[in-house]
Write a protein that holds these residues in place. Structure first.
Motif, PDB file in Angstrom:
ATOM      1  N   GLY A  24      34.928  -5.178 -20.009  1.00 56.52           N
ATOM      2  CA  GLY A  24      33.507  -4.860 -19.936  1.00 56.52           C
ATOM      3  C   GLY A  24      33.037  -4.202 -21.214  1.00 56.52           C
ATOM      4  O   GLY A  24      33.670  -4.321 -22.265  1.00 56.52           O
ATOM      5  N   VAL A  25      31.923  -3.508 -21.106  1.00 56.92           N
ATOM      6  CA  VAL A  25      31.301  -2.856 -22.256  1.00 56.92           C
ATOM      7  C   VAL A  25      31.092  -1.385 -21.930  1.00 56.92           C
ATOM      8  O   VAL A  25      30.604  -1.036 -20.848  1.00 56.92           O
ATOM      9  CB  VAL A  25      29.954  -3.506 -22.600  1.00 56.92           C
ATOM     10  N   ALA A  26      31.469  -0.528 -22.869  1.00 57.36           N
ATOM     11  CA  ALA A  26      31.206   0.913 -22.748  1.00 57.36           C
ATOM     12  C   ALA A  26      29.956   1.236 -23.555  1.00 57.36           C
ATOM     13  O   ALA A  26      29.922   1.030 -24.768  1.00 57.36           O
ATOM     14  CB  ALA A  26      32.386   1.721 -23.266  1.00 57.36           C
ATOM     15  N   HIS A  27      28.916   1.699 -22.881  1.00 51.90           N
ATOM     16  CA  HIS A  27      27.682   2.108 -23.540  1.00 51.90           C
ATOM     17  C   HIS A  27      27.770   3.601 -23.829  1.00 51.90           C
ATOM     18  O   HIS A  27      28.000   4.411 -22.930  1.00 51.90           O
ATOM     19  CB  HIS A  27      26.473   1.812 -22.649  1.00 51.90           C
ATOM     20  N   ARG A  28      27.616   3.965 -25.089  1.00 44.32           N
ATOM     21  CA  ARG A  28      27.731   5.370 -25.478  1.00 44.32           C
ATOM     22  C   ARG A  28      26.465   6.138 -25.144  1.00 44.32           C
ATOM     23  O   ARG A  28      25.356   5.618 -25.241  1.00 44.32           O
ATOM     24  CB  ARG A  28      28.001   5.477 -26.978  1.00 44.32           C
ATOM     25  N   ARG A  58      21.728   0.750 -28.350  1.00 46.16           N
ATOM     26  CA  ARG A  58      22.618  -0.333 -28.803  1.00 46.16           C
ATOM     27  C   ARG A  58      23.976   0.188 -29.259  1.00 46.16           C
ATOM     28  O   ARG A  58      24.715  -0.505 -29.946  1.00 46.16           O
ATOM     29  CB  ARG A  58      21.938  -1.116 -29.933  1.00 46.16           C
ATOM     30  N   ASP A  59      24.303   1.393 -28.876  1.00 47.07           N
ATOM     31  CA  ASP A  59      25.606   1.975 -29.227  1.00 47.07           C
ATOM     32  C   ASP A  59      26.589   1.632 -28.114  1.00 47.07           C
ATOM     33  O   ASP A  59      26.636   2.282 -27.070  1.00 47.07           O
ATOM     34  CB  ASP A  59      25.470   3.491 -29.386  1.00 47.07           C
ATOM     35  N   GLU A  60      27.370   0.578 -28.326  1.00 43.38           N
ATOM     36  CA  GLU A  60      28.280   0.117 -27.284  1.00 43.38           C
ATOM     37  C   GLU A  60      29.526  -0.495 -27.903  1.00 43.38           C
ATOM     38  O   GLU A  60      29.529  -0.921 -29.062  1.00 43.38           O
ATOM     39  CB  GLU A  60      27.590  -0.903 -26.376  1.00 43.38           C
ATOM     40  N   GLU A  61      30.599  -0.527 -27.117  1.00 46.81           N
ATOM     41  CA  GLU A  61      31.862  -1.090 -27.570  1.00 46.81           C
ATOM     42  C   GLU A  61      32.501  -1.888 -26.443  1.00 46.81           C
ATOM     43  O   GLU A  61      32.396  -1.530 -25.274  1.00 46.81           O
ATOM     44  CB  GLU A  61      32.829   0.018 -28.024  1.00 46.81           C
ATOM     45  N   GLU A  62      33.176  -2.969 -26.814  1.00 45.21           N
ATOM     46  CA  GLU A  62      33.876  -3.802 -25.851  1.00 45.21           C
ATOM     47  C   GLU A  62      35.178  -3.122 -25.406  1.00 45.21           C
ATOM     48  O   GLU A  62      35.801  -2.387 -26.169  1.00 45.21           O
ATOM     49  CB  GLU A  62      34.220  -5.156 -26.472  1.00 45.21           C
ATOM     50  N   ILE A  63      35.559  -3.368 -24.164  1.00 43.57           N
ATOM     51  CA  ILE A  63      36.848  -2.906 -23.654  1.00 43.57           C
ATOM     52  C   ILE A  63      37.641  -4.121 -23.197  1.00 43.57           C
ATOM     53  O   ILE A  63      37.139  -4.959 -22.441  1.00 43.57           O
ATOM     54  CB  ILE A  63      36.672  -1.914 -22.492  1.00 43.57           C
ATOM     55  N   ASN A  64      38.873  -4.223 -23.687  1.00 45.19           N
ATOM     56  CA  ASN A  64      39.734  -5.360 -23.366  1.00 45.19           C
ATOM     57  C   ASN A  64      41.120  -4.873 -22.940  1.00 45.19           C
ATOM     58  O   ASN A  64      41.570  -3.806 -23.356  1.00 45.19           O
ATOM     59  CB  ASN A  64      39.896  -6.272 -24.582  1.00 45.19           C
ATOM     60  N   ALA A  65      41.758  -5.693 -22.118  1.00 48.36           N
ATOM     61  CA  ALA A  65      43.180  -5.500 -21.824  1.00 48.36           C
ATOM     62  C   ALA A  65      43.957  -6.429 -22.742  1.00 48.36           C
ATOM     63  O   ALA A  65      43.830  -7.653 -22.654  1.00 48.36           O
ATOM     64  CB  ALA A  65      43.480  -5.819 -20.365  1.00 48.36           C
ATOM     65  N   VAL A  66      44.718  -5.864 -23.661  1.00 47.53           N
ATOM     66  CA  VAL A  66      45.491  -6.630 -24.641  1.00 47.53           C
ATOM     67  C   VAL A  66      46.951  -6.638 -24.189  1.00 47.53           C
ATOM     68  O   VAL A  66      47.469  -5.608 -23.762  1.00 47.53           O
ATOM     69  CB  VAL A  66      45.356  -5.997 -26.045  1.00 47.53           C
TER      70      VAL A  66
END
Length: 313
Positions: free
Chosen positions: A160-164, A264-272
């Motif tokens: 998902g996306v983490a919105h700061r 618009r301050d956001e970052e993607e979160i992934n399971a790597v």
């Protein structure tokens, strides 16, 4: 929706019973539906599968081939489902996981008791750190990462996306005032991070464009949970992911400021993860369980409306 496996099941039942009406009774369908379904299969392939007479049904040569191949396909589907269902519960071994302190504490840890009820033989080796780990060097099976993936060839499942949000305790704002503009941050105690990838800048929207504002404060920490606790104590402003500050904001323990400047301050979160298509069953089982549930955790509206989805990649 294409349901060719279902069509095959109906066709097999027609052949085995020798009757559209008997197949319909066993399948709890209308005889006309069964007849139309077989006709649709024939029309799609452009061949006749059954020769119909008033007293019996006979398979054509093409019908015999379709019957035999359908038996094999359906048997393979059953075998796949049996292997996977048995494998998920029987899977054993250790899954080594790395996650940020906030995501691990708030999102991942609450899922583990239910995971162990389904998969009692899997040991979770969980490390929480906001530093980025090397999956190979640290012998990590799955790492939950925030931010852009440095290598597009990495195996990953999007969470998902983490919105700061910029937040502060009401007590801090009462003492120091509430910042109204981005430039006001220079007069505030902005709590930050000390890990290698952290910059002392907060990206803010000013006049429709994003500007990196250099900030400073009395704290540099190596994890977001320490920053959150110091913000709760009234020490200063903190820039946190929305999921990290969600409960404090709802309870009024923290207050968001400069909301329009961080939209618009956001970052993607992934399971790597390692392994790709050849990943161990224990790792696949873990990902299939936690990924859809973490997606709901990061999307509160979806969490309110849905239940965890089926495993997805």
């Amino acid at each position: 929706m294409d349901n060719r496996a279902g069509e095959m099941q109906v066709f097999l039942r027609v052949v085995e019973t020798g009757s559209f009406s008997e197949a319909a009774r066993l399948m709890r369908m209308a005889p006309s539906t069964v007849s139309k379904l077989v006709a649709r299969i024939e029309a799609r392939m452009g061949v006749r599968l059954l020769e119909r007479s008033t007293r019996r049904l006979l398979l054509t040569a093409e019908g015999e081939t379709y019957y035999e191949r359908s038996q094999a396909v359906l048997a393979e589907i059953e075998e796949i489902e049996r292997e996977l269902s048995q494998g998920a519960r029987a899977a054993g071994g250790t899954v080594r996981i790395n996650a940020s302190v906030a995501l691990g504490t708030l999102g991942l840890e609450p899922l583990l008791p239910a995971f162990w009820r389904d998969c009692p033989n899997i040991v979770i080796d969980l490390s929480l750190s906001d530093e980025i780990v090397d999956l190979y060097l640290d012998r990590t099976d799955v790492a939950f990462r925030t931010g852009r993936l440095p290598d597009s060839r990495m195996n990953a499942r999007h969470i998902g996306v983490a919105h700061r949000k910029i937040v502060a305790a009401p007590s801090y704002l009462q003492r120091h005032g509430t910042p109204q503009r981005a430039e006001d941050l220079s007069r505030h105690n902005c709590l930050g991070f000390n890990f290698r990838r952290a910059d002392p800048v907060w990206p803010l929207t000013e006049s429709g464009r994003i500007v990196d504002r250099t900030v400073s404060g009395a704290l540099l920490a190596n994890n977001g949970e320490t920053v959150r606790r110091m913000a709760l104590a009234g020490v200063g402003l903190a820039r946190l992911g929305d999921y990290h500050a969600r409960e404090d904001l709802e309870a009024g323990r923290l207050v968001e400021v400069l909301a329009g400047a961080v939209e618009r301050d956001e970052e993607e979160i992934n399971a790597v993860y390692l392994g790709g298509a050849r990943m161990p069953q224990r790792v696949r089982t873990f990902l299939d369980f936690v990924v859809p549930r973490l997606r709901l955790f990061l999307a509160p509206q979806a969490r309110a409306d849905d239940t965890p989805e089926a495993p997805a990649t």
